[in-house]
Design a protein around this motif. Structure first.
Motif, PDB file in Angstrom:
ATOM      1  N   UNK A   1      17.967  29.822 -14.783  1.00 49.89           N
ATOM      2  CA  UNK A   1      17.227  31.059 -14.505  1.00 49.89           C
ATOM      3  C   UNK A   1      17.457  32.100 -15.610  1.00 49.89           C
ATOM      4  N   UNK A   2      16.384  32.792 -15.974  1.00 54.29           N
ATOM      5  CA  UNK A   2      16.483  33.845 -16.989  1.00 54.29           C
ATOM      6  C   UNK A   2      15.737  35.080 -16.502  1.00 54.29           C
ATOM      7  N   UNK A   3      16.266  36.217 -16.872  1.00 53.10           N
ATOM      8  CA  UNK A   3      15.641  37.482 -16.474  1.00 53.10           C
ATOM      9  C   UNK A   3      14.527  37.833 -17.453  1.00 53.10           C
ATOM     10  N   UNK A   4      13.707  38.767 -17.044  1.00 56.86           N
ATOM     11  CA  UNK A   4      12.610  39.238 -17.910  1.00 56.86           C
ATOM     12  C   UNK A   4      13.141  39.715 -19.255  1.00 56.86           C
ATOM     13  N   UNK A   5      14.314  40.343 -19.237  1.00 54.58           N
ATOM     14  CA  UNK A   5      14.889  40.879 -20.473  1.00 54.58           C
ATOM     15  C   UNK A   5      15.389  39.770 -21.400  1.00 54.58           C
ATOM     16  N   UNK A   6      15.715  38.615 -20.837  1.00 56.80           N
ATOM     17  CA  UNK A   6      16.272  37.516 -21.627  1.00 56.80           C
ATOM     18  C   UNK A   6      15.229  36.498 -22.081  1.00 56.80           C
ATOM     19  N   UNK A   7      14.062  36.514 -21.467  1.00 54.00           N
ATOM     20  CA  UNK A   7      13.071  35.477 -21.733  1.00 54.00           C
ATOM     21  C   UNK A   7      12.463  35.619 -23.134  1.00 54.00           C
ATOM     22  N   UNK A   8      12.232  34.479 -23.760  1.00 54.52           N
ATOM     23  CA  UNK A   8      11.499  34.437 -25.016  1.00 54.52           C
ATOM     24  C   UNK A   8      10.269  33.560 -24.806  1.00 54.52           C
ATOM     25  N   UNK A   9       9.268  33.751 -25.626  1.00 53.84           N
ATOM     26  CA  UNK A   9       8.056  32.954 -25.554  1.00 53.84           C
ATOM     27  C   UNK A   9       8.173  31.830 -26.581  1.00 53.84           C
ATOM     28  N   UNK A  10       7.998  30.605 -26.127  1.00 54.61           N
ATOM     29  CA  UNK A  10       8.083  29.468 -27.042  1.00 54.61           C
ATOM     30  C   UNK A  10       6.779  28.690 -27.050  1.00 54.61           C
ATOM     31  N   UNK A  11       6.397  28.256 -28.238  1.00 52.01           N
ATOM     32  CA  UNK A  11       5.244  27.367 -28.404  1.00 52.01           C
ATOM     33  C   UNK A  11       5.763  25.936 -28.252  1.00 52.01           C
ATOM     34  N   UNK A  12       5.302  25.216 -27.241  1.00 50.86           N
ATOM     35  CA  UNK A  12       5.744  23.840 -27.029  1.00 50.86           C
ATOM     36  C   UNK A  12       5.464  23.025 -28.294  1.00 50.86           C
ATOM     37  N   UNK A  13       4.237  23.083 -28.780  1.00 47.09           N
ATOM     38  CA  UNK A  13       3.915  22.526 -30.097  1.00 47.09           C
ATOM     39  C   UNK A  13       3.934  23.728 -31.035  1.00 47.09           C
ATOM     40  N   UNK A  14       4.900  23.781 -31.931  1.00 47.89           N
ATOM     41  CA  UNK A  14       5.060  24.955 -32.796  1.00 47.89           C
ATOM     42  C   UNK A  14       3.819  25.253 -33.640  1.00 47.89           C
ATOM     43  N   UNK A  15       3.624  26.525 -33.902  1.00 47.74           N
ATOM     44  CA  UNK A  15       2.509  26.945 -34.763  1.00 47.74           C
ATOM     45  C   UNK A  15       2.592  26.224 -36.107  1.00 47.74           C
ATOM     46  N   UNK A  16       3.796  26.111 -36.637  1.00 45.56           N
ATOM     47  CA  UNK A  16       3.974  25.471 -37.944  1.00 45.56           C
ATOM     48  C   UNK A  16       3.593  23.996 -37.932  1.00 45.56           C
TER      49      UNK A  16
ATOM     50  N   UNK B   1      15.348  28.206 -27.388  1.00 43.35           N
ATOM     51  CA  UNK B   1      14.296  28.522 -28.349  1.00 43.35           C
ATOM     52  C   UNK B   1      14.834  28.415 -29.775  1.00 43.35           C
ATOM     53  N   UNK B   2      16.041  28.913 -29.998  1.00 46.83           N
ATOM     54  CA  UNK B   2      16.627  28.838 -31.340  1.00 46.83           C
ATOM     55  C   UNK B   2      16.966  27.406 -31.730  1.00 46.83           C
ATOM     56  N   UNK B   3      17.448  26.618 -30.783  1.00 44.77           N
ATOM     57  CA  UNK B   3      17.780  25.218 -31.076  1.00 44.77           C
ATOM     58  C   UNK B   3      16.530  24.394 -31.341  1.00 44.77           C
ATOM     59  N   UNK B   4      15.469  24.646 -30.569  1.00 44.57           N
ATOM     60  CA  UNK B   4      14.241  23.860 -30.694  1.00 44.57           C
ATOM     61  C   UNK B   4      13.548  24.110 -32.027  1.00 44.57           C
ATOM     62  N   UNK B   5      13.531  25.347 -32.464  1.00 39.66           N
ATOM     63  CA  UNK B   5      12.902  25.739 -33.718  1.00 39.66           C
ATOM     64  C   UNK B   5      11.501  25.152 -33.864  1.00 39.66           C
ATOM     65  N   UNK B   6      11.277  24.294 -34.830  1.00 31.79           N
ATOM     66  CA  UNK B   6       9.935  23.744 -35.087  1.00 31.79           C
ATOM     67  C   UNK B   6       9.787  22.305 -34.613  1.00 31.79           C
ATOM     68  N   UNK B   7      10.605  21.914 -33.645  1.00 34.35           N
ATOM     69  CA  UNK B   7      10.526  20.550 -33.143  1.00 34.35           C
ATOM     70  C   UNK B   7       9.352  20.394 -32.179  1.00 34.35           C
ATOM     71  N   UNK B   8       8.748  19.235 -32.217  1.00 31.56           N
ATOM     72  CA  UNK B   8       7.711  18.888 -31.234  1.00 31.56           C
ATOM     73  C   UNK B   8       8.418  18.458 -29.949  1.00 31.56           C
TER      74      UNK B   8
END
Length: 93
Positions: free
Chosen positions: A40-55, A73-80
């Protein structure tokens, strides 16, 4: 590897920024958990991630955007998604 031009990336990032203000995103993050680790994450902690990265050619659409904790989100970076699953399998404790 991928021929994604800077204009495409800039347009998609702008779309994502606008979607963060949308009722759809605000409703989604009211009570949510990280898409990846299910914590669970709060509104203040949530980040938006692209499942398939823009890059990698992903778009800023509701079907490609998920709430994620900052750590995932930081670990996933540009991974599919497939690469992310492989990453998790290699790093199991």
């Amino acid at each position: 590897m991928f021929d994604i031009d800077d204009d495409f990336i800039q347009r998609e990032r702008l779309k994502a920024k606008e979607l963060k203000k949308s009722r759809w995103w605000q409703n989604l993050i009211q009570k949510t958990q990280c898409y990846y680790c299910q914590i669970p994450i709060s509104r203040e902690q949530v980040t938006m991630d692209h499942v398939v990265p823009i890059s990698r050619g992903g778009r800023s659409t509701a079907g490609n955007l998920v709430p994620a904790c900052k750590s995932c989100n930081e670990k996933k970076r540009s991974l599919t998604p497939v690469e992310w699953d492989e990453f998790l399998q290699r790093n199991k404790s």
